[in-house]
Motif scaffolding. Structure first.
Motif, PDB file in Angstrom:
ATOM      1  N   THR A   1       4.914  -6.123 -13.304  1.00 32.40           N
ATOM      2  CA  THR A   1       6.059  -5.412 -12.455  1.00 32.40           C
ATOM      3  C   THR A   1       6.379  -6.158 -11.449  1.00 32.40           C
ATOM      4  O   THR A   1       7.491  -6.152 -11.032  1.00 32.40           O
ATOM      5  CB  THR A   1       5.538  -3.989 -12.064  1.00 32.40           C
ATOM      6  OG1 THR A   1       5.320  -3.179 -13.337  1.00 32.40           O
ATOM      7  CG2 THR A   1       6.595  -3.195 -11.365  1.00 32.40           C
ATOM      8  N   PHE A   2       5.288  -6.763 -10.609  1.00 33.14           N
ATOM      9  CA  PHE A   2       5.531  -7.566  -9.338  1.00 33.14           C
ATOM     10  C   PHE A   2       6.272  -8.751  -9.669  1.00 33.14           C
ATOM     11  O   PHE A   2       6.904  -9.368  -9.118  1.00 33.14           O
ATOM     12  CB  PHE A   2       4.127  -7.739  -8.812  1.00 33.14           C
ATOM     13  CG  PHE A   2       3.635  -6.394  -8.321  1.00 33.14           C
ATOM     14  CD1 PHE A   2       4.242  -6.027  -6.696  1.00 33.14           C
ATOM     15  CD2 PHE A   2       2.868  -5.508  -8.757  1.00 33.14           C
ATOM     16  CE1 PHE A   2       3.536  -4.887  -6.269  1.00 33.14           C
ATOM     17  CE2 PHE A   2       2.470  -4.360  -8.256  1.00 33.14           C
ATOM     18  CZ  PHE A   2       2.902  -4.147  -6.946  1.00 33.14           C
TER      19      PHE A   2
ATOM     20  N   SER B   1      11.928   0.292  -5.894  1.00 33.62           N
ATOM     21  CA  SER B   1      12.998   0.241  -4.782  1.00 33.62           C
ATOM     22  C   SER B   1      12.654  -0.605  -3.558  1.00 33.62           C
ATOM     23  O   SER B   1      13.848  -0.869  -3.042  1.00 33.62           O
ATOM     24  CB  SER B   1      13.406   1.573  -4.505  1.00 33.62           C
ATOM     25  OG  SER B   1      12.155   2.411  -3.891  1.00 33.62           O
ATOM     26  N   MET B   2      11.555  -0.890  -3.480  1.00 35.09           N
ATOM     27  CA  MET B   2      11.252  -1.604  -2.010  1.00 35.09           C
ATOM     28  C   MET B   2      10.758  -2.976  -2.367  1.00 35.09           C
ATOM     29  O   MET B   2      10.827  -3.800  -1.447  1.00 35.09           O
ATOM     30  CB  MET B   2      10.186  -0.994  -1.274  1.00 35.09           C
ATOM     31  CG  MET B   2       8.887  -0.492  -2.208  1.00 35.09           C
ATOM     32  SD  MET B   2       7.792  -1.927  -2.442  1.00 35.09           S
ATOM     33  CE  MET B   2       7.320  -2.411  -0.955  1.00 35.09           C
TER      34      MET B   2
ATOM     35  N   ALA C   1       0.712  -1.029   0.111  1.00 36.32           N
ATOM     36  CA  ALA C   1       0.074  -0.049   0.042  1.00 36.32           C
ATOM     37  C   ALA C   1       0.978   1.175  -0.078  1.00 36.32           C
ATOM     38  O   ALA C   1       0.728   2.174   0.940  1.00 36.32           O
ATOM     39  CB  ALA C   1      -1.085   0.003   1.178  1.00 36.32           C
ATOM     40  N   VAL C   2       1.861   1.344  -0.857  1.00 35.93           N
ATOM     41  CA  VAL C   2       2.721   2.209  -0.843  1.00 35.93           C
ATOM     42  C   VAL C   2       2.603   3.117  -2.275  1.00 35.93           C
ATOM     43  O   VAL C   2       1.856   2.787  -3.162  1.00 35.93           O
ATOM     44  CB  VAL C   2       4.145   1.913  -0.875  1.00 35.93           C
ATOM     45  CG1 VAL C   2       4.559   1.118   0.499  1.00 35.93           C
ATOM     46  CG2 VAL C   2       4.521   0.869  -2.302  1.00 35.93           C
ATOM     47  N   LYS C   3       3.155   4.438  -2.576  1.00 37.34           N
ATOM     48  CA  LYS C   3       3.156   5.107  -3.727  1.00 37.34           C
ATOM     49  C   LYS C   3       3.586   4.322  -4.983  1.00 37.34           C
ATOM     50  O   LYS C   3       4.675   3.601  -4.697  1.00 37.34           O
ATOM     51  CB  LYS C   3       3.663   6.560  -3.931  1.00 37.34           C
ATOM     52  CG  LYS C   3       2.810   7.519  -2.521  1.00 37.34           C
ATOM     53  CD  LYS C   3       3.539   8.747  -2.326  1.00 37.34           C
ATOM     54  CE  LYS C   3       2.897   9.542  -1.323  1.00 37.34           C
ATOM     55  NZ  LYS C   3       1.516   9.643  -1.679  1.00 37.34           N
ATOM     56  N   PRO C   4       3.026   4.380  -5.856  1.00 36.38           N
ATOM     57  CA  PRO C   4       3.497   3.438  -7.265  1.00 36.38           C
ATOM     58  C   PRO C   4       4.776   3.765  -7.582  1.00 36.38           C
ATOM     59  O   PRO C   4       5.546   2.896  -7.946  1.00 36.38           O
ATOM     60  CB  PRO C   4       2.666   4.034  -8.306  1.00 36.38           C
ATOM     61  CG  PRO C   4       1.264   4.651  -7.525  1.00 36.38           C
ATOM     62  CD  PRO C   4       1.887   5.139  -6.313  1.00 36.38           C
ATOM     63  N   GLN C   5       5.493   5.099  -7.258  1.00 34.80           N
ATOM     64  CA  GLN C   5       6.814   5.552  -7.647  1.00 34.80           C
ATOM     65  C   GLN C   5       8.050   4.786  -6.758  1.00 34.80           C
ATOM     66  O   GLN C   5       9.071   4.653  -7.248  1.00 34.80           O
ATOM     67  CB  GLN C   5       6.951   6.936  -7.606  1.00 34.80           C
ATOM     68  CG  GLN C   5       6.777   7.608  -6.566  1.00 34.80           C
ATOM     69  CD  GLN C   5       5.379   8.250  -6.374  1.00 34.80           C
ATOM     70  OE1 GLN C   5       4.528   7.549  -6.903  1.00 34.80           O
ATOM     71  NE2 GLN C   5       5.181   9.303  -5.816  1.00 34.80           N
TER      72      GLN C   5
END
Length: 273
Positions: free
Chosen positions: A106-107, A81-82, A73-77
Motif C-alpha cells: 500500500t505504501f 488520503s494522507m 502512526a495514524v489510523k489505517p483508514q
C-alpha cells in the motif's frame, strides 16, 4: 544511538506520543530534531508541552526539511488520503508504518521504490517495555534498518521478521498477548477470592505474582521450563495445581487455540484492508 537526521512523526495519539517521549527521554534525540504532524489541537498541545514542534498539516512542514525517517502512526483508514503529502521526503527518508493491518504494498503504491518498514508495537510500548515486530522491504539498507531499530527501541525490544506475512503471526502473540496476560490476572484474582482471600488482597497478589514471575523469566539464566520445575516440589501444592493446568485439554491447548484465532482474524483484516 545515532543522532544525525531529523524525524517526522505523523500522528501523535497514544503510540505516537509514546515514541516521542522515548526519543526525547530515553534515546537522547533533541526535541528540535523532531517534527510532528497532528490535526487534533489537543494532541498538538501535548506535543508542544514536550518541547516539540507540532503542525496541523503536512503542508505546514518546513519546505527545506529532509528527514531521515518518517514515522506513520495514524489510523489505517486514513493512510490512503494522507500518504501522498509525504512523497516529497522519499529521497532522504525511510518510512516506518505502525498502522495495523496496512501492507507495505500500500505504501509502495504511493511512495514508489523507497525504504519502507512495517512495525507492530504492542501495548506495553506505552511505558517503554513493548515488543516491536518489524519487517523491511527490499529497498531498506542495513544502515537504515539499524537507524529504524534505534528509533523503535525507544519503546521496547525490536524483532526483525524474515517475511512480512509473519507480522500477522506476531500479532497473535505479542500484539494480542498482553490481553491474554491481563485476563490471566483476572482469573487468578477470581481464583484467590474463591479460596477465601479478600478481593483487594487477591487482586494485589495476582498482579504482583505475575509481575515478579515475568521479570524473573526475563532476567534468569534458566528457561521458563526450568523455572517451573524449580518451583514445583514433587507431590506439593504447585504440582497439584499444574496437574489441572497441564491436563488435556490444558492451558497450552487453550493458548494455541487463542493464538490461532487471533492469527486467522489478522489475516481476515489484512485481506479486507
Amino acid at each position: 544511538m545515532g543522532q544525525s537526521g531529523e524525524i517526522v512523526l505523523v500522528g501523535c495519539g497514544n503510540m505516537g506520543f509514546a515514541l516521542l517521549e522515548g526519543w526525547v527521554a530515553r534515546s537522547g534525540i533533541a526535541a528540535d530534531r523532531i517534527h510532528v504532524v497532528e490535526p487534533a489541537e489537543a494532541l498538538r498541545r501535548r506535543v508542544a508541552a514536550a518541547g516539540v514542534e507540532a503542525y496541523a498539516d503536512a503542508s505546514d512542514l518546513p519546505r527545506t526539511l529532509q528527514p531521515r525517517a518518517v514515522i506513520i502512526a495514524v489510523k489505517p483508514q486514513v493512510i490512503g488520503s494522507m500518504l501522498a503529502a509525504y512523497r516529497r521526503f522519499s529521497a532522504t527518508a525511510a518510512f516506518v508504518s505502525i498502522a495495523a493491518g496496512v501492507p507495505i504494498a500500500t505504501f509502495e503504491a504511493t511512495l514508489g521504490e523507497v525504504a519502507i518498514v512495517r512495525a507492530m508495537p504492542n501495548m506495553p510500548a506505552s511505558i517503554g517495555m513493548g515488543v516491536i515486530a518489524a519487517f523491511a522491504n527490499a529497498h531498506t539498507g542495513n544502515v537504515q534498518m539499524a537507524y529504524v531499530t534505534d528509533l523503535l527501541a525507544a519503546v521496547g525490544s525490536v524483532h526483525w521478521l524474515p517475511e512480512e506475512k509473519l507480522i500477522d503471526a506476531a500479532t497473535a502473540i505479542s500484539g494480542s498477548g498482553p490481553a491474554y496476560l491481563f485476563h490471566f490476572i483476572e482469573c487468578l484474582t477470581e481464583a484467590g477470592i474463591a479460596v477465601g482471600l479478600p478481593a483487594e488482597t487477591a487482586h494485589a497478589l495476582a498482579k504482583q505474582t505475575v509481575d515478579g514471575a515475568s521479570t524473573l523469566a526475563s532476567v534468569s539464566v534458566f528457561s521458563p521450563t526450568e523455572l517451573r520445575q524449580q518451583v514445583t516440589s514433587p507431590n506439593g501444592t504447585t504440582a497439584a495445581a499444574l496437574d489441572v493446568l497441564m491436563a488435556e485439554p490444558g492451558l497450552a491447548a487453550l493458548l494455541k487455540g487463542a493464538a490461532a484465532a487471533a492469527y486467522r482474524r489478522a489475516l481476515e483484516l489484512a485481506a479486507a484492508g
